[in-house]
Design an enzyme around this catalytic site. Structure first.
Site, PDB file in Angstrom:
ATOM      1  N   HIS A 146     -13.743  59.781 -69.529  1.00 62.65           N
ATOM      2  CA  HIS A 146     -12.841  58.685 -69.884  1.00 62.65           C
ATOM      3  C   HIS A 146     -13.596  57.685 -70.745  1.00 62.65           C
ATOM      4  CE1 HIS A 146      -9.663  55.733 -69.606  1.00 62.65           C
ATOM      5  NE2 HIS A 146     -10.539  54.834 -69.169  1.00 62.65           N
ATOM      6  N   LYS A 167     -11.881  48.396 -73.752  1.00 64.30           N
ATOM      7  CA  LYS A 167     -12.515  49.465 -74.537  1.00 64.30           C
ATOM      8  C   LYS A 167     -11.680  49.810 -75.767  1.00 64.30           C
ATOM      9  CE  LYS A 167     -12.729  52.257 -71.005  1.00 64.30           C
ATOM     10  NZ  LYS A 167     -12.318  51.336 -69.920  1.00 64.30           N
ATOM     11  N   ASP A 185      -9.280  57.332 -74.634  1.00 66.53           N
ATOM     12  CA  ASP A 185      -8.878  57.602 -73.259  1.00 66.53           C
ATOM     13  C   ASP A 185      -9.530  58.865 -72.700  1.00 66.53           C
ATOM     14  OD1 ASP A 185      -7.442  56.880 -70.889  1.00 66.53           O
ATOM     15  OD2 ASP A 185      -6.139  58.586 -71.285  1.00 66.53           O
ATOM     16  N   ARG A 252     -32.650  43.199 -67.182  1.00 59.21           N
ATOM     17  CA  ARG A 252     -32.287  42.499 -68.410  1.00 59.21           C
ATOM     18  C   ARG A 252     -33.011  43.113 -69.609  1.00 59.21           C
ATOM     19  NH1 ARG A 252     -32.538  35.948 -69.573  1.00 59.21           N
ATOM     20  NH2 ARG A 252     -31.986  36.092 -71.789  1.00 59.21           N
TER      21      ARG A 252
END
Length: 313
Positions: A146, A167, A185, A252
């Site tokens: 997906h 997205k 998708d 990070r």
């Protein structure tokens, strides 16, 4: 997962136009298939086709001028023995290439053993190239993921993340910036060799992008032919996360590039935090540019560590 094995009649019909071949023997064996064990053990579909070779069974055996000469230019007993040995290879199909004429004993053997044999005027090298490419794709490991798959700055990039992070909207903005859409998708992924994953769009969703509040958009009709791609090779995964997810699960400044296993192949991965006010499209393009540098051997993080070490000295 592996797709279902392919039969001789499907192989014949799929290449009738390109290889211009004819079915000359073994007509009653149209349902003959590739050996499932051989398909499972093959490193790729390319291992399932080649010149006549008594060492490698269960594959499409190609007969060119040298192979036909080997089967013909000998005593009657030797010819019969060499041709009979082909049966032990259990080939799904024999292909007579380069316009060669099959020895009568070979035709009789194919009829008795019910082995399909096709004949074509095309060169044996061309036949092998065509069939290897076809079988590599047909028998490739595959899965569906997906996300939104795009061509960004010439690199195949899969954008993933939790539902509701935007997205598809990000994909639309990237398209407006000159990048190309492959699939939205649902993205079909195929492992076509030991190091390469190819991504394509399911036929049902071709050229379509769903944007909440607007609905389905035909990207090809709106932005033109250059805004869509038929397929691309997967090189980078961009994963969108919320702030709390980033702080909880990721460093990070990761010391090493993140990787994600896809069909047994490690693929580079970048994590981007989604918060209001950030231009995610610019960040994705920057991540792609940085990945290109890393693939060329330029690692900004390691350069910084080295610069810091020199400063401390």
């Amino acid at each position: 997962m592996k797709p279902s094995v392919i039969s001789a009649d499907v192989l014949f019909e799929d290449h009738r136009g390109k290889l211009k071949w004819q079915w000359v023997a073994g007509l009653g064996a149209s349902e003959r298939r590739f050996d499932e064990v051989a398909v499972r053990e093959a490193r790729s579909g390319a291992d399932l086709v080649g010149y006549l070779n008594y060492i490698h069974p269960y594959r499409v055996q190609i007969l060119g001028p040298r192979e036909v000469a080997y089967l013909s230019n000998c005593s009657r007993e030797d010819c019969a023995r060499r041709i009979a040995r082909i049966v032990t290879l259990e080939p799904p199909v024999l292909v007579l290439a380069d316009g060669q004429n099959a020895p009568d004993e070979l035709l009789s053997m194919c009829e008795r053993a019910q082995i399909p044999m096709f004949a074509t005027d095309q060169s044996s090298a061309f036949v092998i190239d065509v069939l290897r490419a076809y079988l590599s794709k047909h028998f490739a490991d595959r899965m569906t993921m997906h996300g939104v798959f795009m061509d960004i700055l010439g690199m195949g990039v899969l954008i993933t993340g939790e539902s509701g992070l935007g997205k598809s909207e990000l994909g639309l903005e990237l398209i407006s910036r000159g990048n190309g859409l492959v699939a939205d998708d649902a993205v079909d992924l195929y492992r076509i060799n030991q190091t390469t994953i190819e991504a394509r769009c399911p036929d049902l969703l071709q050229n379509l992008l769903e944007v909440r509040g607007i609905g389905l958009l035909d990207i090809r009709a709106i932005f033109g032919e250059t805004a869509v791609r038929r397929k691309m090779r997967l090189k980078l995964i961009v994963h969108l996360v919320r702030r709390e997810t980033l702080e909880r699960d990721y460093e990070r400044l990761p010391s090493e590039p993140l990787m994600q296993d896809v069909l047994g192949i490690p693929v580079r991965k970048v994590i981007i935090q989604v918060v209001a006010g950030r231009n995610i499209a610019v960040l994705v393009e920057a991540a792609v540019r940085n990945t290109i540098l890393q693939m060329r051997g330029i690692d900004t993080y390691q350069d910084f560590i080295e610069r810091q070490r020199r400063a401390m000295e």
